[in-house]
Design a protein around this motif. Structure first.
Motif, mmCIF file in Angstrom:
data_model
loop_
_atom_site.group_PDB
_atom_site.id
_atom_site.type_symbol
_atom_site.label_atom_id
_atom_site.label_comp_id
_atom_site.label_asym_id
_atom_site.label_seq_id
_atom_site.Cartn_x
_atom_site.Cartn_y
_atom_site.Cartn_z
ATOM 1 N N ALA A 243 0.858 -1.193 0.000
ATOM 2 C CA ALA A 243 0.000 0.000 0.000
ATOM 3 C C ALA A 243 0.891 1.238 0.000
ATOM 4 O O ALA A 243 0.548 2.250 0.586
ATOM 5 C CB ALA A 243 -0.915 -0.007 1.211
ATOM 6 N N GLN A 244 2.075 1.108 -0.648
ATOM 7 C CA GLN A 244 3.059 2.201 -0.640
ATOM 8 C C GLN A 244 3.685 2.395 0.734
ATOM 9 O O GLN A 244 4.155 3.494 1.042
ATOM 10 C CB GLN A 244 2.417 3.532 -1.063
ATOM 11 C CG GLN A 244 2.224 3.668 -2.551
ATOM 12 C CD GLN A 244 2.141 5.129 -2.973
ATOM 13 O OE1 GLN A 244 1.866 6.019 -2.176
ATOM 14 N NE2 GLN A 244 2.405 5.386 -4.232
ATOM 15 N N GLN A 245 3.721 1.336 1.528
ATOM 16 C CA GLN A 245 4.325 1.497 2.856
ATOM 17 C C GLN A 245 5.728 2.095 2.767
ATOM 18 O O GLN A 245 6.096 2.993 3.513
ATOM 19 C CB GLN A 245 4.400 0.143 3.578
ATOM 20 C CG GLN A 245 3.080 -0.340 4.132
ATOM 21 C CD GLN A 245 2.300 -1.200 3.151
ATOM 22 O OE1 GLN A 245 2.546 -1.148 1.941
ATOM 23 N NE2 GLN A 245 1.362 -1.984 3.641
ATOM 24 N N SER A 247 7.044 3.858 0.394
ATOM 25 C CA SER A 247 7.071 5.231 -0.117
ATOM 26 C C SER A 247 6.598 6.217 0.926
ATOM 27 O O SER A 247 6.881 7.399 0.839
ATOM 28 C CB SER A 247 6.171 5.360 -1.354
ATOM 29 O OG SER A 247 6.557 4.446 -2.345
#
Lengths: 392, 475
Positions: A243-245, A247
């Motif tokens: 979940a784009q952790q 980023s």
């Protein structure tokens, strides 16, 4: 929650020649891979009850129906970045394990070389609010390489040499594989001195952009027994979607890809693998870039964090090495990387290794083989793992 | 009392020695260098950059309007100043206006702002002045022109520079012009513009303003006189009664003729050195002339931390390649690799996120995040605590950051390869992946401090949009 272990068997597989197939389109490639799979399984197209198609650039399952002319069977198209092929296999396995279908075709395909350029174009799609420029894959993975070097105190020269050894191994393995896109062995010096693509990644640190297709016929083990002796069994399937952790979380450091860590935990648990470094015999990993293979060795538990360089220096993952044999078919680097086909191509190599039919690349006494994909970029991936074993 | 509350400027990082242009055309010589806007800069982005410098310490939500002056607006129909205002995070109820079409546009905008504030219509107006005019290849103006911007905040509290008075001639004497559809500037015989125009009109206008205010040339500390040519500028300054020491250096050897921004950039340079009580004279030129007398107050000492002209002049990289210059200005065809597709409607929907660079701060757990998916920047669920739509806006454009990792892309290197990207962690939290510009690849390393800069993004749908990039902090 139930485990998928031993509930699905592969009874036939096919794989097209990978490479720059200027004379072949999507349908041609699908026919090439599925024909081999049908022949290998001893079945006909009309025996198939349902199919899953993994592809990024084709918008529906119809392309498979149109290519091999099936009569109104259910065909589902799956897309999940570079984990597309493996994801298609997973969902097909779930349908077979549930008993909904007895005989299912899984195919993956990508025709990349009609884009007019020698790199992945991606993009396309619907105009959006996002004005942040897209970043091509080499530049994304170079972020991981520079950070890995920094984190573990590798000089540029030491880091480049570590990566070059991966390139040399995969090129050597590819040279033993007549279906591979690149079949030429290279030296460490060639790898280190190759033109820079995205600093610090040179030409040989980047995988090929290829056309290709791969296919499998799956069924339940009790049916497989009536079809052939050397079918293989699924042991574990894992999928971890980010979940784009990475980023978003400023404590993420770009030296590990957690989506793959989670996916491998799922698959190991189902398969009952406690010590992957000892238990996995062959492993096809998603070496889109050499740094990805290095980090993956740590993500899937083959090497301790920060220590993969020791194993690489010792030739641990080579065909002649003491550890899991990694990318025995040349990997994405040399077999090539037609996105939707790659996951199934990896399973194709594991299938051949488990059957003892991998020719010059054959590893001795293979009992357990594994595949690994990463779709996306550092910061947000789709990670996929599949584990396969010989029948009892 | 209405006056200038703050000033700022912007000079692009890249400077091209004039000898580089001459070598390209098989000639020798070439004096000094000219500032060249990056491939991703234009009058809008330079206006934002100058605005950021000018607004240091000012809450952007307190500004009531942007008056943007340029003769090189990126859009002929679409309000350019609105984009500047959105990027600078101004309120929605601001009264933006575009000024253009004459080299006097900058001074016109400043005067209009002062008058609007004096009349009590507006309390704070940001005036931005930027130009990047194109001279025809191999011609004189290709060398003499330069790119740059200035900005002034006009208000009625904390006035650092009072406007004592002004005098104007409007005159259709057009020594330069550019019609709709023309790429390059046209010029009538230079002797006409010089002998009948530039050498005469500004001298009369300055005489007019000094007479009106009962001042003599000796009362002026610095005269900031538009000058396309150093010798001609020195000549009219002498005719106005100024000694060489009173004349602000016209920046022609270091920046070039920045068009409508030039006189105002000279004013910024003068104000950087001004002490309370000192008078400056601003003289524009272009279809007439304005002369404005300004006087510094004690407040001038409080705004000396601007980058203004001096610090911008010192931060530079050499563009030693004429081919790149031609490519950056779109004067040679550049192979297209397909642009991004930004949707006007989607961009508008997220106008309070992308252009001013906002992320969110979770009101439940306090986590700060800059969400940028492939298609949207609008966050709904907190990654850390799963709270739904419970955020306050959190701006990143005004934060500095540190480089977590970087890469140099030679393969997809774009128009100024290699294309450098960096993952940066912002001070105070939050992370993002951005293009890095105005950098020397050799200086990039983990930990490099960076700041945000507003740039143009090339698109594939015939429009053009803007986003933020990062660049090394150089102070």
């Amino acid at each position: 929650m139930q485990s998928i272990k031993d509930r699905v068997a592969i009874v036939g597989m096919g794989c097209s020649k990978f490479g720059e197939r200027w004379d072949m389109g999507t349908e041609d490639l699908l026919v090439e891979s599925t024909s081999e799979a049908f022949e290998d399984a001893g079945v006909k197209s009309e025996d198939i009850q349902a199919a899953w198609l993994g592809t990024q650039n084709q918008m529906s399952g119809q392309i498979l129906a149109q290519a091999i002319k099936t009569e109104y069977i259910p065909i589902t198209r799956i897309e999940n970045f570079c984990a597309t092929g493996t994801n298609a296999m997973m969902d097909a396995c779930f349908a077979v394990a549930a008993g909904i279908y007895d005989l299912v075709l899984v195919a993956g395909v990508e025709k990349l070389k009609d884009s007019g350029v020698g790199f992945l174009t991606g993009g396309g799609g619907q105009p959006s609010a996002q004005t942040a420029p897209g970043v091509p894959p080499p530049a994304q993975f170079a972020l991981a390489a520079n950070r890995y070097f920094y984190q573990y105190g590798l000089s540029y020269e030491e880091g480049k040499q570590m990566l070059a050894k991966i390139d040399v191994k995969n090129h050597y393995n590819g040279s033993l594989n007549p279906k591979a896109h690149f079949q030429r062995a290279i030296t460490e010096e060639q790898a280190i001195n190759a033109p820079m693509q995205a600093f610090p990644l040179g030409l040989y640190d980047c995988c090929g952009v290829s056309d290709g297709s791969a296919a499998a016929i799956i069924t339940r083990p009790e049916i497989a027994k009536t079809m052939r002796d050397d079918y293989i069994l699924v042991k574990g399937l894992g999928l971890g979607v980010g979940a784009q952790q990475g980023s978003l979380r400023d404590y993420y450091d770009f030296t590990h890809f957690d989506e793959a860590v989670y996916a491998s935990r799922m698959a190991y648990e189902q398969a009952g693998v406690k010590n992957p470094r000892e238990e996995i015999d062959v492993c096809e990993v998603h070496d889109c870039f050499s740094i990805t293979e290095a980090i993956t060795m740590e993500d899937v538990g083959f090497s301790p964090r920060g220590m993969v360089k020791n194993d690489i220096d010792n030739g641990f993952f080579e065909l002649s090495g003491d550890g899991p044999k990694v990318n025995t078919d040349g990997g994405l680097k040399c077999f090539g990387h037609p996105i939707g086909a790659s996951g199934i191509r990896m399973i194709y190599e594991v299938y051949k290794q488990l059957q003892g039919k991998a020719d010059k690349r054959q590893v001795k006494n293979v009992r357990l083989g594994m595949t690994h994909n990463l779709g996306g970029q550092p910061g947000s991936f789709t990670g996929a793992i599949s584990i396969w074993g010989t029948r009892d | 009392m209405a006056g200038i509350v703050s000033y700022g400027a912007y000079i692009p990082y890249y400077r091209m020695p004039r000898s580089v242009i001459n070598v390209a055309w098989g000639r020798g010589g070439g004096r000094g260098e000219r500032a060249v806007a990056g491939y991703d800069e234009d009058s809008i982005s330079m206006s934002v950059s100058a605005g950021i410098d000018c607004l240091k310490g000012t809450d952007p939500k307190t500004v009531d309007a942007v008056y943007m002056a340029t003769t090189t607006p990126p859009y002929l129909e679409r309000q350019n100043s609105n984009i500047v205002a959105t990027a600078l995070d101004f309120r929605r109820d601001v009264r933006n206006t575009d000024f253009g079409n004459s080299l006097r546009a900058g001074v016109n905008a400043l005067q209009a702002a002062v008058e609007a504030v004096a009349a009590g219509s507006l309390n704070k107006v940001l005036v931005t002045v930027a130009d990047m005019r194109l001279g025809a290849p191999a011609g004189e103006h290709e060398q003499s022109f330069g790119d740059g911007a200035a900005a002034f905040l006009v208000g009625n509290e904390g006035v650092a520079v009072e406007i004592e008075g002004s005098y104007t001639y409007s005159d259709d004497l057009s020594d330069y012009w550019r019609r709709d559809g023309d790429t390059f500037i046209s010029q009538w015989e230079d002797r006409f513009g010089r002998d009948e125009g530039y050498n005469k009109i500004p001298v009369e206008v300055v005489k007019g303003v000094l007479g009106k205010l009962n001042l003599t040339p000796k009362d002026i500390t610095k005269a900031c006189i538009f000058g396309a040519n150093a010798r001609a500028q020195a000549g009219i300054a002498r005719a106005m009664g100024f000694t060489p020491e009173q004349v602000q250096d016209p920046l022609l050897d270091s920046v070039g003729n920045t068009g409508t921004a030039l006189a105002l950039m000279l004013l910024v340079a003068a104000l950087e050195d001004a002490t309370p009580g000192e008078r400056s004279l601003l003289v524009s030129w272009g279809n007439g002339c304005d002369a404005v007398v300004l006087k510094a107050t004690g407040e001038i000492e409080k705004i000396k931390d601007r980058r203004a002209i001096k610090r911008h002049l010192a931060v530079k990289g050499t563009l030693d390649n004429y081919g790149k210059y031609m490519q950056w200005r779109g004067l040679v065809p550049t192979p297209s690799r397909g642009g991004m597709r930004v949707s006007m409607s989607a961009e508008w929907r997220e106008r309070q996120l992308g252009l001013p660079l906002y992320g969110v701060k979770c009101l439940n757990c306090g986590t700060v995040q800059l969400y940028m998916s492939g298609s949207s920047m609008r966050a709904h669920i907190c990654l850390e605590c799963q709270a739904k739509d419970n955020f306050e806006p959190y701006r990143f454009a005004d934060k500095t950051g540190k480089t977590v990792s970087f890469s140099h892309d030679f393969l997809g290197g774009g128009i100024n390869p290699p294309m450098t990207r960096a993952v940066i962690d912002f001070e105070g939290g939050g992370r993002g992946l951005f293009d890095m510009v105005d950098r020397d690849p050799e200086e990039c390393k983990v930990g490099l401090p960076v700041e945000m800069t507003f740039r143009k993004v090339p698109l594939g749908v015939g429009s053009s949009s803007y986003f933020w990039k990062c660049k090394p902090v150089r102070e």
